[in-house]
Design an enzyme around this catalytic site. Structure first.
Site, PDB file in Angstrom:
ATOM      1  CG  HIS A 184      -2.147  -0.858   1.042  1.00  0.00           C
ATOM      2  ND1 HIS A 184      -2.142  -2.198   1.337  1.00  0.00           N
ATOM      3  CD2 HIS A 184      -3.395  -0.580   0.582  1.00  0.00           C
ATOM      4  CE1 HIS A 184      -3.334  -2.711   1.078  1.00  0.00           C
ATOM      5  NE2 HIS A 184      -4.112  -1.750   0.619  1.00  0.00           N
TER       6      HIS A 184
ATOM      7  CE  LYS B  99      -4.231  -0.419   4.570  1.00  0.00           C
ATOM      8  NZ  LYS B  99      -5.503   0.273   4.899  1.00  0.00           N
TER       9      LYS B  99
END
Length: 233
Positions: A131, A135
């Protein structure tokens, strides 16, 4: 449909664009600077806030008879409290670690593959997720849902981050790279080959569209549902 956005970061803004394209109105935007707000002006709330505020945001909605679609991750150890509160208040609630339609197809494929591989003990299973660096939680909620799907159908007892594969524990690796929307990979590896399935998000629109579709489906209902109910899978 009048929508309250609880959380107005990247996902909140993506949801706003999709909702408006589908003819809905955003009547409330709540971010980290918002102190007091009146959620009762909305028909439904979509929550993509932060783990520390998700529970109180959702409870406030139920207190005002507002259905909630929640995509906030990193707080799901407390989810049973919210589910009980939803039933207590006769509310309506959908939560998911990922609202992408494609990801929910991927969840189903993951469970089917786990069933097929369960008796093939020569294969070791692991999960990889990548990600963007903003995040906050690791592993991702999606990776945890995938792990739970595998554990349901195999001899694995639990999952753990950054551990060596063993008989009881399913290893997950999490990597954070700038400007990556999200990739999840399931690997079954033996001495002679590897079987992998993969889902890669190209942008946030899939997540936003799924959340709006869920809100459209939930707005006139009562109870606790999942995206499987919304999508009929």
């Amino acid at each position: 449909m009048k929508i309250a956005l609880l959380g107005y970061g990247q996902m909140g803004k993506a949801i706003e664009k999709i909702a408006q394209k589908r003819g809905h109105q955003i009547v409330l935007k709540v971010d980290s600077k918002t102190i007091n707000y009146d959620v009762s002006i909305a028909d439904i709330a979509i929550d993509f806030s932060i783990p520390s505020s998700a529970e109180s945001n959702i409870q406030k909605c139920f207190n005002n008879n507002i259905p909630v679609v929640s995509g906030t991750t990193g707080w799901h150890k407390r989810i049973e409290n919210i589910i009980s509160y939803c039933y207590e208040k006769n509310g309506a609630f959908i939560t998911a670690t990922n609202f992408s339609v494609g990801v929910h197809v991927f969840f189903e494929l993951n469970e089917q593959l786990a069933k097929m591989m369960n008796n093939l003990k020569q294969y070791n299973v692991d999960i990889e997720e990548i990600h963007h660096t903003k995040k906050l939680d690791a592993p991702s909620g999606t990776a945890i849902t995938l792990a739970e799907g595998i554990i349901k159908h195999t001899d694995k007892k639990n999952w753990a981050l950054d551990v060596t594969n063993n008989q009881d524990t399913l290893p997950i690796t999490a990597e954070r790279i700038p400007e990556v929307t999200g990739t999840h990979t399931i690997n079954y590896t033996s001495e002679i080959d590897t079987i992998s399935i993969n889902h890669t998000a190209h942008n946030r629109e899939g997540f936003a569209l799924g959340a709006v579709i869920a809100a459209e489906w939930l707005v006139d209902k009562k109870g606790v549902y999942t995206m499987k109910d919304v999508l009929g899978i």
